[in-house]
Motif scaffolding. Structure first.
Motif, PDB file in Angstrom:
ATOM      1  N   LEU A  35       0.860  -1.171   0.000  1.00  0.00           N
ATOM      2  CA  LEU A  35       0.000   0.000   0.000  1.00  0.00           C
ATOM      3  C   LEU A  35       0.901   1.227   0.000  1.00  0.00           C
ATOM      4  O   LEU A  35       1.678   1.425   0.944  1.00  0.00           O
ATOM      5  CB  LEU A  35      -0.921   0.013   1.222  1.00  0.00           C
ATOM      6  N   GLY A  36       0.821   2.034  -1.055  1.00  0.00           N
ATOM      7  CA  GLY A  36       1.721   3.173  -1.156  1.00  0.00           C
ATOM      8  C   GLY A  36       3.154   2.695  -1.123  1.00  0.00           C
ATOM      9  O   GLY A  36       3.545   1.808  -1.891  1.00  0.00           O
ATOM     10  N   ASP A  37       3.962   3.269  -0.214  1.00  0.00           N
ATOM     11  CA  ASP A  37       5.369   2.847  -0.118  1.00  0.00           C
ATOM     12  C   ASP A  37       5.588   1.758   0.921  1.00  0.00           C
ATOM     13  O   ASP A  37       6.725   1.406   1.233  1.00  0.00           O
ATOM     14  CB  ASP A  37       6.284   4.041   0.154  1.00  0.00           C
ATOM     15  N   GLN A  38       4.491   1.193   1.449  1.00  0.00           N
ATOM     16  CA  GLN A  38       4.607   0.086   2.402  1.00  0.00           C
ATOM     17  C   GLN A  38       4.531  -1.237   1.657  1.00  0.00           C
ATOM     18  O   GLN A  38       3.760  -1.390   0.713  1.00  0.00           O
ATOM     19  CB  GLN A  38       3.463   0.109   3.418  1.00  0.00           C
ATOM     20  N   ARG A  39       5.299  -2.206   2.108  1.00  0.00           N
ATOM     21  CA  ARG A  39       5.233  -3.546   1.537  1.00  0.00           C
ATOM     22  C   ARG A  39       5.557  -4.568   2.628  1.00  0.00           C
ATOM     23  O   ARG A  39       6.370  -4.316   3.515  1.00  0.00           O
ATOM     24  CB  ARG A  39       6.200  -3.698   0.360  1.00  0.00           C
ATOM     25  N   VAL A  54       8.945   0.320   4.837  1.00  0.00           N
ATOM     26  CA  VAL A  54       8.328   1.539   4.334  1.00  0.00           C
ATOM     27  C   VAL A  54       9.383   2.248   3.498  1.00  0.00           C
ATOM     28  O   VAL A  54      10.421   2.666   4.027  1.00  0.00           O
ATOM     29  CB  VAL A  54       7.832   2.438   5.476  1.00  0.00           C
ATOM     30  N   GLN A 154      -3.132   3.266   6.095  1.00  0.00           N
ATOM     31  CA  GLN A 154      -2.306   4.472   6.094  1.00  0.00           C
ATOM     32  C   GLN A 154      -1.519   4.614   7.393  1.00  0.00           C
ATOM     33  O   GLN A 154      -0.475   5.271   7.419  1.00  0.00           O
ATOM     34  CB  GLN A 154      -3.187   5.707   5.870  1.00  0.00           C
TER      35      GLN A 154
END
Length: 324
Positions: A35-39, A54, A154
């Motif tokens: 999600l976004g820059d999270q993995r 992150v 988020q």
């Protein structure tokens, strides 16, 4: 001389053998979410949280896909966390014996789910859920089904575990988790720890509980304290909660980032470990184990915070991890 070919003799030819296969990963299939820059990566074996980052910053200390989890990294500890003395306990008047899995301390360590293949029951871009139906065994003859759900939001990674007793008799139960927070490439001595709890569990030489005492001096982390020269493998109770009902453990690193774990009111026990005594020397003090738990060590024997899971009943816990 007459030469007889396979074609004329009716013999069957054997296809050429393919090249050597890549060996399967010890941790099984890898389930990735983002999600976004999270993995994050969760493994089939143990439902372990193998990676969480992150951007280019690790939040936990990861391990390779083709490696065994070196120190219960990212483990889901069911149906008991931590140690059980001699693997023995009594429940409802019946004595049970579990295998000794920590021979040097003669204990049964971290439950039964860490080396089992869990089944994925849901998986999308930002969430994955896995289930394990514990097979009744002589030392734990209870039919408990456990589902763990990892969801990126988020605010970080949220983890929920629900256990249901599918058997005909009550079952003893506890749950815990074993992420190792990353110091972000720095030495652990360069980091500070904040831990929201007021009491420390005292232990004997086998790290089995003997009582509690107020957290004081080098064991008091209610205000951030340097980890330089401090070795920990300790449980904490009497947790402190913020206005949202969360208790926090925070590892602040020199890069200005903080790897944080929180637990809600469904759990009230922390275990924190610097890894100084790990048998694998290569991973000593490379991270900080930040373990939210429903009970401390030896709960099957002492009954302290032990959950009695009645037939058909379920029990849920929620916690999370984030980079602040």
């Amino acid at each position: 001389m007459t030469t007889i070919s396979a074609a004329t003799s009716g013999a069957q030819t054997t296809p050429a053998s393919p090249g050597p296969k890549t060996p399967p990963a010890p941790s099984g299939a890898q389930f990735r979410i983002a999600l976004g820059d999270q993995r994050a990566t969760i493994t089939e074996v143990g439902a372990n949280l193998r990676e969480y980052a992150v951007g280019d910053r690790d939040v936990i200390t990861s391990f390779g896909e083709h490696e065994l989890a070196p120190a219960s990294n990212g483990g889901v500890l069911i149906p008991w966390p931590n140690r059980l003395a001699d693997g023995q306990y009594a429940f409802d008047g019946v004595e049970y014996q579990l295998p000794i899995t920590e021979p040097d301390r003669a204990t049964a360590l971290h439950g039964l789910g860490s080396w089992e293949r869990w089944t994925v029951v849901a998986h999308d871009a930002a969430s994955v859920a896995l289930e394990l139906a514990l097979v009744p065994v002589p030392g734990y003859p209870f039919a408990v089904r456990v589902r763990v759900t990892y969801t990126l939001s988020q605010s970080g990674l949220h983890i929920r575990v629900a256990a249901t007793n599918e058997g005909a008799q009550a079952a003893p139960y506890g749950v815990g988790f074993h992420p190792w927070l990353s110091p972000g490439g720095a030495a652990l001595d360069e980091c500070t720890l904040r831990l929201d709890a007021t009491s420390r569990v005292t232990t004997d030489a086998r790290l089995l509980p003997t009582g509690t005492e107020p957290a004081a001096g080098g064991f008091d982390f209610r205000a951030p304290q340097s980890l330089r020269g401090i070795a920990l493998d300790d449980a904490y109770v009497d947790v402190i909660r913020d206005g949202d009902g969360l208790s926090w453990l925070l590892l602040a690193a020199p890069d200005g980032r903080t790897a944080a774990v929180w637990m809600d009111a469904t759990m009230d026990t922390w275990q924190v470990c610097t890894g100084d005594a790990l048998s694998n020397v290569a991973v000593r003090r490379t991270g900080l184990a930040a373990e939210p738990m429903s009970c401390i060590a030896d709960a099957f024997r002492t009954g302290d915070r032990l959950i009695r899971l009645e037939p058909g009943a379920s029990h849920e816990v929620t916690w999370g991890i984030a980079l602040l």
